[in-house]
Design a protein around this motif. Structure first.
Motif, PDB file in Angstrom:
ATOM      1  N   ILE A  13      34.321  46.612  23.806  1.00 39.55           N
ATOM      2  CA  ILE A  13      34.462  45.135  24.036  1.00 39.55           C
ATOM      3  C   ILE A  13      35.467  45.038  24.965  1.00 39.55           C
ATOM      4  N   VAL A  14      36.466  46.055  25.081  1.00 37.67           N
ATOM      5  CA  VAL A  14      37.727  45.757  25.795  1.00 37.67           C
ATOM      6  C   VAL A  14      37.367  46.475  27.163  1.00 37.67           C
ATOM      7  N   MET A  15      37.528  45.788  28.194  1.00 40.33           N
ATOM      8  CA  MET A  15      37.302  46.133  29.671  1.00 40.33           C
ATOM      9  C   MET A  15      38.499  46.799  30.135  1.00 40.33           C
ATOM     10  N   LEU A  16      39.796  46.345  29.586  1.00 41.79           N
ATOM     11  CA  LEU A  16      40.879  46.765  30.499  1.00 41.79           C
ATOM     12  C   LEU A  16      41.959  46.364  29.454  1.00 41.79           C
ATOM     13  N   GLN A  17      42.876  47.452  29.129  1.00 43.02           N
ATOM     14  CA  GLN A  17      44.059  47.155  28.354  1.00 43.02           C
ATOM     15  C   GLN A  17      45.317  47.521  29.125  1.00 43.02           C
ATOM     16  N   LEU A  18      46.304  46.315  29.111  1.00 42.50           N
ATOM     17  CA  LEU A  18      47.442  46.166  29.838  1.00 42.50           C
ATOM     18  C   LEU A  18      48.403  45.953  28.924  1.00 42.50           C
ATOM     19  N   GLY A  19      48.961  46.996  28.462  1.00 36.12           N
ATOM     20  CA  GLY A  19      49.981  46.812  27.181  1.00 36.12           C
ATOM     21  C   GLY A  19      49.537  46.270  26.029  1.00 36.12           C
ATOM     22  N   PRO A  20      50.060  45.052  25.737  1.00 32.86           N
ATOM     23  CA  PRO A  20      49.673  44.353  24.564  1.00 32.86           C
ATOM     24  C   PRO A  20      48.505  43.585  24.832  1.00 32.86           C
ATOM     25  N   VAL A  21      48.123  43.193  26.177  1.00 38.85           N
ATOM     26  CA  VAL A  21      46.971  42.301  26.492  1.00 38.85           C
ATOM     27  C   VAL A  21      46.036  43.197  26.626  1.00 38.85           C
ATOM     28  N   SER A  22      44.519  42.453  26.209  1.00 36.57           N
ATOM     29  CA  SER A  22      43.407  43.200  26.123  1.00 36.57           C
ATOM     30  C   SER A  22      42.536  42.233  26.974  1.00 36.57           C
ATOM     31  N   LEU A  23      41.845  42.711  28.120  1.00 39.03           N
ATOM     32  CA  LEU A  23      41.077  42.122  28.588  1.00 39.03           C
ATOM     33  C   LEU A  23      39.541  42.377  28.493  1.00 39.03           C
ATOM     34  N   ARG A  24      39.019  41.408  27.729  1.00 35.56           N
ATOM     35  CA  ARG A  24      37.561  41.724  27.090  1.00 35.56           C
ATOM     36  C   ARG A  24      36.422  41.454  28.011  1.00 35.56           C
ATOM     37  N   TRP A  25      35.438  42.229  27.891  1.00 37.76           N
ATOM     38  CA  TRP A  25      34.201  41.928  28.677  1.00 37.76           C
ATOM     39  C   TRP A  25      33.601  40.611  28.634  1.00 37.76           C
ATOM     40  N   TYR A  26      33.775  40.163  27.612  1.00 39.79           N
ATOM     41  CA  TYR A  26      33.220  38.780  27.245  1.00 39.79           C
ATOM     42  C   TYR A  26      34.059  37.811  28.113  1.00 39.79           C
ATOM     43  N   SER A  27      35.336  37.752  28.124  1.00 39.46           N
ATOM     44  CA  SER A  27      36.070  36.759  28.929  1.00 39.46           C
ATOM     45  C   SER A  27      36.142  36.987  30.190  1.00 39.46           C
ATOM     46  N   MET A  28      36.043  38.278  30.575  1.00 44.93           N
ATOM     47  CA  MET A  28      35.744  38.594  32.122  1.00 44.93           C
ATOM     48  C   MET A  28      34.551  38.179  32.612  1.00 44.93           C
ATOM     49  N   CYS A  29      33.566  38.140  31.872  1.00 45.76           N
ATOM     50  CA  CYS A  29      32.179  37.473  32.347  1.00 45.76           C
ATOM     51  C   CYS A  29      31.939  36.371  32.283  1.00 45.76           C
ATOM     52  N   TRP A  30      32.827  35.551  31.558  1.00 43.89           N
ATOM     53  CA  TRP A  30      33.064  34.009  31.648  1.00 43.89           C
ATOM     54  C   TRP A  30      33.550  33.859  33.163  1.00 43.89           C
ATOM     55  N   LEU A  31      34.803  34.756  33.451  1.00 48.86           N
ATOM     56  CA  LEU A  31      35.610  34.380  34.724  1.00 48.86           C
ATOM     57  C   LEU A  31      34.727  34.956  35.792  1.00 48.86           C
ATOM     58  N   PHE A  32      33.891  35.887  35.741  1.00 48.19           N
ATOM     59  CA  PHE A  32      33.000  36.127  37.034  1.00 48.19           C
ATOM     60  C   PHE A  32      32.125  34.952  37.171  1.00 48.19           C
ATOM     61  N   GLY A  33      31.667  34.679  35.952  1.00 50.93           N
ATOM     62  CA  GLY A  33      30.505  33.472  36.073  1.00 50.93           C
ATOM     63  C   GLY A  33      30.980  32.277  36.741  1.00 50.93           C
TER      64      GLY A  33
END
Length: 283
Positions: A13-33
């Protein structure tokens, strides 16, 4: 069953891990949309020669309207017994956090967003924006409606990445086996919806290119909600109910909430065609 054709589905479910910050696919799909819709509406504003400074606040209004409406829609219609039971739970409707049994609060994101509530929130936001900027409300509704399928499609792709809003058990060869759920072959309802919404995007753009006189009549607003919520009504037959209380219903909550939008969409399409003809006759 042709099990050898089933798609085993268990993405991270995590698209990219940047240190302590996780970029999840769901959040990124909202952003792309949202970004996709942003660029389409901006293009439409330029097409109609509407000033840039009138476009700038629109994204803010729409983002807040969708988020607040979708969140409240889920909490009130799908989990009222929990969220309306105490002041703490009402607070959880607003904050992307939950209080656990040990008394600690944890960031959970907004786990539960309803498209019906998001649509209602978007409409209210557009009414407020139009009142503030004096851009005709039907113009804004139509432009946002042409772009909305991009956001709706990406949100459903986000649901797919989360293995949520799953379909019913089936033996169709393209069934998905959601490994995090129960290892049963199921309809990929999220994918059905995403494809349907992206098709609507091309339909809306094609109609706009051929019949620009319909822009600003409310026709595209009607087309968008009629198409989406008619599809939502029937796709529910391939999906599992989201909440247990829906199991005994003839029509589940998603279907019941879709009916008013379908009626509203048909009305606005009819009125939009009449306004478009009237506008042509005056030229």
């Amino acid at each position: 069953m042709m099990s050898y054709l089933f798609i085993n589905w268990n993405p991270d479910i995590v698209m990219l891990q940047l240190g302590p910050v996780s970029l999840r696919w769901y959040s990124m799909c909202w952003l792309f949309g949202l970004l996709g819709a942003f660029f389409v509406v901006r293009w439409l504003y330029k097409e109609q020669k509407i000033k840039d400074e009138l476009f700038d606040p629109l994204f803010f209004y729409c983002f807040i309207g969708i988020l607040v409406g979708a969140r409240l829609g889920h909490c009130i219609f799908y989990e009222p017994g929990y969220f309306l039971s105490s002041g703490q739970h009402i607070l959880e409707m607003i904050l992307p956090m939950r209080k656990f049994a040990d008394g600690s609060w944890h960031f959970t994101g907004y786990q539960g967003l309803a498209s019906h509530g998001g649509t209602a929130g978007l409409i209210i936001a557009i009414l407020l924006y139009s009142r503030k900027t004096k851009v005709p409300v039907f113009t804004v509704l139509d432009f946002v409606s042409i772009a909305t399928p991009i956001t709706a499609g990406f949100i459903r792709l986000g649901n797919l990445m989360n293995s949520e809003i799953i379909g019913k058990v089936t033996d169709v060869p393209w069934a998905f086996v959601f490994e995090r759920v129960d290892m049963m072959p199921r309809h990929p309802g999220q994918l059905y919806e995403a494809i349907a919404y992206f098709i609507l995007l091309f339909i809306g753009l094609a109609i706009y290119r051929k019949h620009k006189e319909l822009a600003g009549t409310g026709y595209f607003f009607g087309l968008c909600i009629l198409y989406i919520f008619t599809f939502r009504f029937f796709i529910e037959y391939t999906k599992e109910n989201q909440e247990a209380f829906e199991d005994g219903m003839l029509f589940n909550m998603g279907q019941q909430l879709s009916v008013p939008f379908v009626i509203l969409g048909a009305y606005f399409m009819w009125k939009g065609v009449k306004r478009g003809k009237s506008s042509n006759n005056k030229k």
